[in-house]
Design a protein around this motif. Structure first.
Motif, PDB file in Angstrom:
ATOM      1  N   ASN A   8      -8.705 -11.412  12.364  1.00  0.00           N
ATOM      2  CA  ASN A   8      -9.257 -12.107  11.198  1.00  0.00           C
ATOM      3  C   ASN A   8     -10.699 -11.645  11.018  1.00  0.00           C
ATOM      4  OD1 ASN A   8      -9.522 -13.829   9.048  1.00  0.00           O
ATOM      5  ND2 ASN A   8      -9.954 -15.650  10.305  1.00  0.00           N
ATOM      6  N   GLY A   9     -10.936 -10.803  10.003  1.00  0.00           N
ATOM      7  CA  GLY A   9     -12.279 -10.246   9.777  1.00  0.00           C
ATOM      8  C   GLY A   9     -12.320  -8.793  10.190  1.00  0.00           C
ATOM      9  N   TYR A  10     -11.958  -7.920   9.234  1.00  0.00           N
ATOM     10  CA  TYR A  10     -11.868  -6.485   9.534  1.00  0.00           C
ATOM     11  C   TYR A  10     -13.204  -5.837   9.155  1.00  0.00           C
ATOM     12  CZ  TYR A  10      -9.423  -1.919   9.616  1.00  0.00           C
ATOM     13  OH  TYR A  10      -8.996  -0.629   9.891  1.00  0.00           O
ATOM     14  N   GLY A  11     -14.258  -6.244   9.894  1.00  0.00           N
ATOM     15  CA  GLY A  11     -15.595  -5.683   9.639  1.00  0.00           C
ATOM     16  C   GLY A  11     -16.007  -4.796  10.795  1.00  0.00           C
ATOM     17  N   ASP A  38     -11.942  -3.792  -0.833  1.00  0.00           N
ATOM     18  CA  ASP A  38     -12.922  -2.699  -0.868  1.00  0.00           C
ATOM     19  C   ASP A  38     -12.358  -1.480  -0.123  1.00  0.00           C
ATOM     20  OD1 ASP A  38     -13.099  -3.379   1.771  1.00  0.00           O
ATOM     21  OD2 ASP A  38     -15.214  -3.954   1.740  1.00  0.00           O
ATOM     22  N   PHE A  39     -13.193  -0.461   0.071  1.00  0.00           N
ATOM     23  CA  PHE A  39     -12.702   0.788   0.673  1.00  0.00           C
ATOM     24  C   PHE A  39     -12.116   0.553   2.069  1.00  0.00           C
ATOM     25  CE2 PHE A  39     -16.997   0.340   2.197  1.00  0.00           C
ATOM     26  CZ  PHE A  39     -16.995   0.862   3.479  1.00  0.00           C
ATOM     27  N   GLU A  40     -12.617  -0.454   2.798  1.00  0.00           N
ATOM     28  CA  GLU A  40     -12.093  -0.713   4.149  1.00  0.00           C
ATOM     29  C   GLU A  40     -10.652  -1.224   4.065  1.00  0.00           C
ATOM     30  OE1 GLU A  40     -15.285  -3.371   5.305  1.00  0.00           O
ATOM     31  OE2 GLU A  40     -15.929  -1.939   6.832  1.00  0.00           O
ATOM     32  N   ALA A  41     -10.386  -2.028   3.040  1.00  0.00           N
ATOM     33  CA  ALA A  41      -9.023  -2.548   2.852  1.00  0.00           C
ATOM     34  C   ALA A  41      -8.075  -1.407   2.509  1.00  0.00           C
ATOM     35  CB  ALA A  41      -9.017  -3.605   1.754  1.00  0.00           C
ATOM     36  N   TYR A  42      -8.530  -0.515   1.622  1.00  0.00           N
ATOM     37  CA  TYR A  42      -7.675   0.628   1.251  1.00  0.00           C
ATOM     38  C   TYR A  42      -7.432   1.531   2.455  1.00  0.00           C
ATOM     39  CZ  TYR A  42      -7.632  -0.567  -3.688  1.00  0.00           C
ATOM     40  OH  TYR A  42      -7.404  -1.198  -4.878  1.00  0.00           O
ATOM     41  N   GLU A  46      -3.968   2.731   4.210  1.00  0.00           N
ATOM     42  CA  GLU A  46      -3.625   4.151   4.446  1.00  0.00           C
ATOM     43  C   GLU A  46      -3.202   4.381   5.890  1.00  0.00           C
ATOM     44  OE1 GLU A  46      -6.955   5.954   1.453  1.00  0.00           O
ATOM     45  OE2 GLU A  46      -7.006   6.618   3.543  1.00  0.00           O
ATOM     46  N   LEU A  47      -3.838   3.619   6.800  1.00  0.00           N
ATOM     47  CA  LEU A  47      -3.513   3.763   8.223  1.00  0.00           C
ATOM     48  C   LEU A  47      -2.229   3.032   8.596  1.00  0.00           C
ATOM     49  CD1 LEU A  47      -7.107   3.236   9.711  1.00  0.00           C
ATOM     50  CD2 LEU A  47      -5.805   5.378   9.714  1.00  0.00           C
ATOM     51  N   GLY A  48      -1.629   2.348   7.621  1.00  0.00           N
ATOM     52  CA  GLY A  48      -0.372   1.635   7.877  1.00  0.00           C
ATOM     53  C   GLY A  48      -0.580   0.246   8.465  1.00  0.00           C
ATOM     54  N   ILE A  49      -1.807  -0.272   8.363  1.00  0.00           N
ATOM     55  CA  ILE A  49      -2.083  -1.614   8.913  1.00  0.00           C
ATOM     56  C   ILE A  49      -1.870  -2.637   7.793  1.00  0.00           C
ATOM     57  CG2 ILE A  49      -3.835  -3.116   9.959  1.00  0.00           C
ATOM     58  CD1 ILE A  49      -5.323  -0.551  10.859  1.00  0.00           C
ATOM     59  N   PRO A  50      -0.970  -3.620   7.988  1.00  0.00           N
ATOM     60  CA  PRO A  50      -0.792  -4.646   6.961  1.00  0.00           C
ATOM     61  C   PRO A  50      -2.086  -5.444   6.726  1.00  0.00           C
ATOM     62  CG  PRO A  50       1.059  -4.639   8.487  1.00  0.00           C
ATOM     63  CD  PRO A  50       0.004  -3.748   9.084  1.00  0.00           C
ATOM     64  N   VAL A  51      -2.463  -5.578   5.445  1.00  0.00           N
ATOM     65  CA  VAL A  51      -3.695  -6.286   5.089  1.00  0.00           C
ATOM     66  C   VAL A  51      -3.329  -7.636   4.484  1.00  0.00           C
ATOM     67  CG1 VAL A  51      -5.782  -6.238   3.652  1.00  0.00           C
ATOM     68  CG2 VAL A  51      -4.926  -4.109   4.687  1.00  0.00           C
ATOM     69  N   PRO A  60      -6.852 -13.962  -5.815  1.00  0.00           N
ATOM     70  CA  PRO A  60      -7.090 -13.410  -7.159  1.00  0.00           C
ATOM     71  C   PRO A  60      -7.838 -12.077  -7.148  1.00  0.00           C
ATOM     72  CG  PRO A  60      -7.576 -15.760  -7.108  1.00  0.00           C
ATOM     73  CD  PRO A  60      -7.311 -15.350  -5.698  1.00  0.00           C
ATOM     74  N   ARG A  61      -8.748 -11.891  -6.180  1.00  0.00           N
ATOM     75  CA  ARG A  61      -9.490 -10.620  -6.102  1.00  0.00           C
ATOM     76  C   ARG A  61      -8.531  -9.443  -5.881  1.00  0.00           C
ATOM     77  NH1 ARG A  61     -14.360 -11.605  -1.776  1.00  0.00           N
ATOM     78  NH2 ARG A  61     -15.462 -13.236  -2.882  1.00  0.00           N
ATOM     79  N   PHE A  62      -7.562  -9.675  -4.990  1.00  0.00           N
ATOM     80  CA  PHE A  62      -6.614  -8.596  -4.677  1.00  0.00           C
ATOM     81  C   PHE A  62      -5.676  -8.375  -5.866  1.00  0.00           C
ATOM     82  CE2 PHE A  62      -8.050 -10.079  -0.519  1.00  0.00           C
ATOM     83  CZ  PHE A  62      -8.283  -8.882   0.146  1.00  0.00           C
ATOM     84  N   GLU A  63      -5.238  -9.503  -6.479  1.00  0.00           N
ATOM     85  CA  GLU A  63      -4.312  -9.399  -7.624  1.00  0.00           C
ATOM     86  C   GLU A  63      -4.973  -8.635  -8.754  1.00  0.00           C
ATOM     87  OE1 GLU A  63      -3.356 -13.513  -8.216  1.00  0.00           O
ATOM     88  OE2 GLU A  63      -2.006 -13.501  -6.462  1.00  0.00           O
ATOM     89  N   LYS A  64      -6.251  -8.965  -9.008  1.00  0.00           N
ATOM     90  CA  LYS A  64      -6.980  -8.324 -10.117  1.00  0.00           C
ATOM     91  C   LYS A  64      -7.065  -6.809  -9.903  1.00  0.00           C
ATOM     92  CE  LYS A  64     -11.302  -8.705 -12.598  1.00  0.00           C
ATOM     93  NZ  LYS A  64     -12.691  -8.811 -12.258  1.00  0.00           N
ATOM     94  N   ALA A  65      -7.220  -6.404  -8.652  1.00  0.00           N
ATOM     95  CA  ALA A  65      -7.352  -4.969  -8.357  1.00  0.00           C
ATOM     96  C   ALA A  65      -5.991  -4.289  -8.191  1.00  0.00           C
ATOM     97  CB  ALA A  65      -8.169  -4.796  -7.081  1.00  0.00           C
ATOM     98  N   GLY A  66      -4.930  -5.076  -8.286  1.00  0.00           N
ATOM     99  CA  GLY A  66      -3.593  -4.502  -8.093  1.00  0.00           C
ATOM    100  C   GLY A  66      -3.342  -4.089  -6.650  1.00  0.00           C
TER     101      GLY A  66
END
Ligand SMILES: NC(=O)C1=CN([C@@H]2O[C@H](COP(=O)(O)OP(=O)(O)OC[C@H]3O[C@@H](n4cnc5c(N)ncnc54)[C@H](OP(=O)(O)O)[C@@H]3O)[C@@H](O)[C@H]2O)C=CC1
Ligand SMILES: O=C(OP(=O)(O)O)[C@H](O)COP(=O)(O)O
Length: 334
Positions: A8-11, A38-42, A46-51, A60-66
């Motif tokens: 919890n918290g992928y920083g 953001d780019f870390e989520a993308y 790409e690395l195959g890690i479920p976000v 809503p932030r994720f939905e808005k960005a598709g």
């Protein structure tokens, strides 16, 4: 059995712990949370890690960005045996109720109070105390650094005074600094001394300053000895202490810059220097006082501790089996 791990918290800390977990043959990385696409989520995707979204409020932030998420934190909690809470300091204590409700073990990081967990943890100092526990706190980067070297010298120590020179911000943080100033922690002792005492019983006081750098922290450690020890003995102790490395100014290690370059030369992921770096020439015994100077890579020294904490909580291995396994998997030099 593979322990199912969520982050919890992928920083700064969370992404490094996720990487380290993915390197263990007795653990499985199930997913990570983000508050925003953001780019870390993308990159995680790409690395195959479920976000997962860190809560429903962030959906809503994720939905808005598709950006398609695998669910929310609550969904992740249903799938894991343990959650590593690497959210900003203080947030872990608030999240604890969610983990309790889900019946999931949790690891907290150094930004949380000791009282948030049952044990404050540094593997080489107190691995056994975390065996079978549900809530463990991996102490802060500075506390981990102090505890690694001081626990190795514990039987010689009467009293420790240490000055912490802290980096102002992590390299990815363009909001917090560095600033053109030196900021003292005006509360003396700083939180670091009492924090070491949550792991090992030792007389210690610290003071701390923030300076304009992002690379590493540096500690000037001064010890009053209760038992004589020579400089040669101290060098031998550190040579035989896991996750502590000696560096020589003579060989070009003038500053934290060269220590980070060393980690880059090893092709370490994110130039992680998991080991605490002690300057060999700084080890000095004068009468009953011992002095040395060490540097801490704040972004990475706690990473192997999180892996060992998971093994202890699930009683997967004894102390040295776990430390050796973690070291091997991350290329830790000794
Ligand atoms: N950085 C360091 O030098 C060290 C830090 N620590 C400790 O580790 C912990 C994490 O610190 P660090 O990695 O630096 O912090 P970061 O700010 O780098 O990362 C924090 C993460 O938490 C996420 N987050 C933010 N708000 C929320 C929220 N409301 N709910 C859930 N997740 C949220 C962020 O998600 P998003 O990116 O999507 O916004 C981000 O992924 C702290 O306790 C800190 O004290 C310990 C040792 C060293
Ligand atoms: O755990 C850390 O430092 P600390 O031991 O000085 O609290 C990390 O470097 C994070 O410190 P920060 O809270 O200044 O970002």
């Amino acid at each position: 059995m593979k322990v199912k791990v969520g982050i919890n918290g992928y920083g700064t800390i969370g992404k490094r712990v996720a990487y380290a977990v993915s390197k263990q043959d007795d653990m499985e990385l199930i997913g990570v949370t983000k508050t925003k696409p953001d780019f870390e989520a993308y990159r995680a995707k790409e690395l195959g890690i479920p976000v997962y979204a860190a809560s429903e409020d962030f959906l809503p932030r994720f939905e808005k960005a598709g950006f398609e998420v695998a669910g929310t934190l609550n969904d992740l909690l249903e799938k894991v045996d343990v959650i590593v809470d690497a959210t900003p300091g203080g947030m872990g204590a608030k999240n604890k109720a969610l983990y309790e409700k889900a019946g999931v073990k949790a690891i907290f990081e150094g930004g949380e109070k000791a009282s948030t967990a049952e044990v404050s943890f540094v593997a080489q100092a107190n691995y056994e105390k975390a065996l079978g526990k549900d809530y463990v706190r991996v102490v802060s980067c500075n506390t981990t650094g102090l505890t690694r070297t001081l626990s190795a010298l514990q039987k010689y120590i009467d009293y420790v005074y240490a000055v912490m020179i802290r980096r102002a911000a992590d390299p990815n943080d363009s909001r917090r600094g560095p600033v053109n100033a030196i900021t003292p922690s005006v509360t003396v002792p700083s939180h670091h001394g009492p924090d070491v005492q949550t792991v090992i019983p030792i007389n210690i006081e610290t003071s701390a300053f923030v300076v304009p750098t992002t690379l590493m922290h540096v500690h000037s450690v001064m010890i009053e000895l209760k038992k004589p020890i020579t400089e040669k003995d101290v060098i031998e102790v550190f040579e035989n202490t896991t996750r502590v490395l000696l560096f020589e100014k003579e060989k070009g290690f003038d500053s934290t810059a060269q220590l980070i370059e060393f980690a880059r030369d090893l092709h370490r992921e994110w130039n992680n220097l998991y080991e605490i770096a002690v300057w060999k020439e700084s080890i000095s015994v004068r009468g009953n006082r011992l002095f040395y100077i060490q540097a801490v890579h704040q972004e990475s020294d706690v990473v192997p501790e999180n892996v060992d904490a998971i093994r202890a909580m699930f009683e997967l291995a004894d102390k040295w089996e776990s430390i050796k396994k973690t070291n091997r998997s991350l290329g830790i030099l000794k």
